[in-house]
Design an enzyme around this catalytic site. Structure first.
Site, mmCIF file in Angstrom:
data_model
loop_
_atom_site.group_PDB
_atom_site.id
_atom_site.type_symbol
_atom_site.label_atom_id
_atom_site.label_comp_id
_atom_site.label_asym_id
_atom_site.label_seq_id
_atom_site.Cartn_x
_atom_site.Cartn_y
_atom_site.Cartn_z
ATOM 1 N N ASN A 9 0.784 -1.242 0.000
ATOM 2 C CA ASN A 9 0.000 0.000 0.000
ATOM 3 C C ASN A 9 0.815 1.292 0.000
ATOM 4 O O ASN A 9 0.239 2.366 0.085
ATOM 5 C CB ASN A 9 -0.961 -0.002 1.186
ATOM 6 C CG ASN A 9 -2.021 -1.069 1.019
ATOM 7 O OD1 ASN A 9 -2.438 -1.369 -0.089
ATOM 8 N ND2 ASN A 9 -2.437 -1.664 2.120
ATOM 9 N N CYS A 10 2.110 1.198 -0.106
ATOM 10 C CA CYS A 10 2.967 2.385 -0.132
ATOM 11 C C CYS A 10 2.797 3.118 -1.467
ATOM 12 O O CYS A 10 2.798 2.503 -2.534
ATOM 13 C CB CYS A 10 4.414 1.939 0.062
ATOM 14 S SG CYS A 10 5.638 3.184 -0.313
ATOM 15 N N ASP A 11 2.639 4.436 -1.431
ATOM 16 C CA ASP A 11 2.451 5.230 -2.649
ATOM 17 C C ASP A 11 3.637 5.112 -3.614
ATOM 18 O O ASP A 11 3.446 5.022 -4.826
ATOM 19 C CB ASP A 11 2.215 6.707 -2.307
ATOM 20 C CG ASP A 11 0.842 6.933 -1.702
ATOM 21 O OD1 ASP A 11 -0.050 6.073 -1.872
ATOM 22 O OD2 ASP A 11 0.652 7.978 -1.045
#
Length: 115
Positions: A9-11
């Site tokens: 889920n890290c941008d």
């Protein structure tokens, strides 16, 4: 084989994954929050790039560490911290043909995959 290590889920991870997919580059994704990471990988990354690059000191996880945990950092201490809390590993880490790239910048990926 190209392997992309990081957290789903890290941008920045999303940008790296999108870039690879848009270019049609096959890769394996390793989520080290789900699948873990071993000492051997961390040691190899640190040998190639230095613990100061591999340890993510800009993130929330690092800021939440106690002062004694943040003090007197070394490669061994950084490895112990990252094994205990994989969110402390800067992301993404890209392994390709024995080369290790940490972080995502389109221009770096362009030159890496142009070879």
């Amino acid at each position: 084989m190209t392997t992309l290590y990081g957290i789903k889920n890290c941008d920045t991870m999303k940008k790296a994954r999108s870039w690879l997919e848009e270019k049609g580059i096959a890769y394996r994704f390793h989520d080290y929050k789900v699948d873990g990471i071993d000492r051997a990988h961390l040691e190899a990354w640190i040998k190639a790039r230095g613990w100061e690059t591999v340890l993510n000191r800009a993130g929330t996880t690092f800021r939440k560490l106690s002062e004694p945990e943040k003090a007197d950092l070394s490669a061994d201490k950084a490895i112990s911290l990252m094994l205990a809390q994989p969110s402390l590993i800067k992301r993404p880490v890209l392994e390709r043909d024995g080369e290790i790239t940490i972080g995502f910048k389109p221009e770096i990926y362009e030159s890496l995959f142009a070879r």
